[in-house]
Design a protein around this motif. Structure first.
Motif, PDB file in Angstrom:
ATOM      1  N   UNK A   1     -23.564  35.347  17.466  1.00 32.51           N
ATOM      2  CA  UNK A   1     -22.865  34.192  16.913  1.00 32.51           C
ATOM      3  C   UNK A   1     -21.751  34.555  15.941  1.00 32.51           C
ATOM      4  N   UNK A   2     -21.721  35.798  15.479  1.00 31.12           N
ATOM      5  CA  UNK A   2     -20.702  36.273  14.541  1.00 31.12           C
ATOM      6  C   UNK A   2     -19.606  37.081  15.229  1.00 31.12           C
ATOM      7  N   UNK A   3     -19.613  37.139  16.559  1.00 30.79           N
ATOM      8  CA  UNK A   3     -18.685  38.015  17.275  1.00 30.79           C
ATOM      9  C   UNK A   3     -17.213  37.743  16.980  1.00 30.79           C
ATOM     10  N   UNK A   4     -16.824  36.501  16.769  1.00 35.55           N
ATOM     11  CA  UNK A   4     -15.415  36.223  16.450  1.00 35.55           C
ATOM     12  C   UNK A   4     -15.027  36.951  15.173  1.00 35.55           C
ATOM     13  N   UNK A   5     -15.853  36.857  14.151  1.00 35.46           N
ATOM     14  CA  UNK A   5     -15.569  37.515  12.868  1.00 35.46           C
ATOM     15  C   UNK A   5     -15.614  39.040  13.013  1.00 35.46           C
ATOM     16  N   UNK A   6     -16.604  39.522  13.763  1.00 36.09           N
ATOM     17  CA  UNK A   6     -16.738  40.956  14.021  1.00 36.09           C
ATOM     18  C   UNK A   6     -15.490  41.484  14.727  1.00 36.09           C
ATOM     19  N   UNK A   7     -15.090  40.812  15.798  1.00 34.46           N
ATOM     20  CA  UNK A   7     -13.922  41.256  16.558  1.00 34.46           C
ATOM     21  C   UNK A   7     -12.655  41.240  15.708  1.00 34.46           C
ATOM     22  N   UNK A   8     -12.469  40.185  14.920  1.00 34.16           N
ATOM     23  CA  UNK A   8     -11.277  40.107  14.060  1.00 34.16           C
ATOM     24  C   UNK A   8     -11.221  41.286  13.089  1.00 34.16           C
ATOM     25  N   UNK A   9     -12.332  41.568  12.448  1.00 36.79           N
ATOM     26  CA  UNK A   9     -12.357  42.676  11.468  1.00 36.79           C
ATOM     27  C   UNK A   9     -12.237  44.031  12.162  1.00 36.79           C
ATOM     28  N   UNK A  10     -12.904  44.176  13.298  1.00 34.68           N
ATOM     29  CA  UNK A  10     -12.825  45.433  14.050  1.00 34.68           C
ATOM     30  C   UNK A  10     -11.377  45.698  14.473  1.00 34.68           C
ATOM     31  N   UNK A  11     -10.719  44.689  15.030  1.00 36.17           N
ATOM     32  CA  UNK A  11      -9.334  44.869  15.470  1.00 36.17           C
ATOM     33  C   UNK A  11      -8.423  45.223  14.303  1.00 36.17           C
ATOM     34  N   UNK A  12      -8.628  44.577  13.162  1.00 31.59           N
ATOM     35  CA  UNK A  12      -7.809  44.862  11.988  1.00 31.59           C
ATOM     36  C   UNK A  12      -8.005  46.307  11.531  1.00 31.59           C
ATOM     37  N   UNK A  13      -9.252  46.737  11.429  1.00 30.90           N
ATOM     38  CA  UNK A  13      -9.527  48.086  10.933  1.00 30.90           C
ATOM     39  C   UNK A  13      -9.135  49.166  11.942  1.00 30.90           C
ATOM     40  N   UNK A  14      -9.420  48.934  13.228  1.00 29.88           N
ATOM     41  CA  UNK A  14      -9.021  49.907  14.248  1.00 29.88           C
ATOM     42  C   UNK A  14      -7.499  49.967  14.342  1.00 29.88           C
ATOM     43  N   UNK A  15      -6.829  48.844  14.128  1.00 29.90           N
ATOM     44  CA  UNK A  15      -5.380  48.809  14.160  1.00 29.90           C
ATOM     45  C   UNK A  15      -4.738  49.659  13.090  1.00 29.90           C
ATOM     46  N   UNK A  16      -5.414  49.832  11.973  1.00 31.64           N
ATOM     47  CA  UNK A  16      -4.886  50.688  10.901  1.00 31.64           C
ATOM     48  C   UNK A  16      -4.815  52.139  11.342  1.00 31.64           C
TER      49      UNK A  16
END
Length: 180
Positions: free
Chosen positions: A162-177
């Protein structure tokens, strides 16, 4: 960016594999599925068998040096099997030793505990792992997604599907760095 998804042959919560995978491929990434056995892995929808997915490489064929980031999907049986596989645990540890970002959801922190990389970090997980994380020296919080920048790397964690949207957003932001 080279991104590894590490799973056991059975027991991965399918949506915790497919949704982060989709989020990364939509940004142009090409993740690779790494497992402890060749062939296919079996996804699950909680306790029911779901789809199968082809393994790109076994954990014996690769090292953390081959990738820029790691994703650990959950499910109960998946991380429980991974933490019993010495090579899988060593593979996870290689990302932390190299300062590379790692993202883990639900029960996946069991593998992090086995790799002895939780001490001094703040993270979240499925609530039943709270005591395990605390006993391993981590700080458990009940939040949708947590980013811990404890040196030398970044750890993104989340509690449940149920938290996947938040997980994906943070993962993409951090991996993008890392990719920047």
């Amino acid at each position: 960016m080279r991104i590894a998804f590490l799973t056991a042959p059975e027991g991965v919560e399918q949506v915790e594999l497919t949704e982060p995978w989709r989020a990364l491929t939509e940004t142009g990434e090409t993740p690779q599925l790494i497992s402890t056995s060749p062939g296919e892995i079996q996804g699950f929808d909680h306790l029911d068998k779901a789809d199968t997915f082809p393994v790109d490489h076994t954990v014996d064929e690769v090292s953390g040096d081959d990738f820029d980031a790691l994703v650990l999907p959950g499910g109960v049986a998946n991380p429980d099997a991974l933490r019993l596989n010495a090579r899988a645990v060593a593979f996870v540890r290689e990302f932390f030793d190299a300062g590379k970002p790692v993202a883990a959801i639900c029960h996946a922190p069991w593998t992090l505990i086995e790799a002895d990389v939780v001490r001094g970090r703040t993270l979240t997980s499925w609530p039943s792992l709270r005591t395990d994380i605390t006993n391993a020296g981590g700080t458990w919080v009940d939040e949708q997604a947590v980013v811990c920048h404890e040196s030398p790397n970044t750890l993104v964690t989340s509690r449940k599907p149920g938290d996947l949207k938040h997980f994906n957003d943070r993962m993409l932001r951090e991996f993008g760095k890392v990719a920047a």
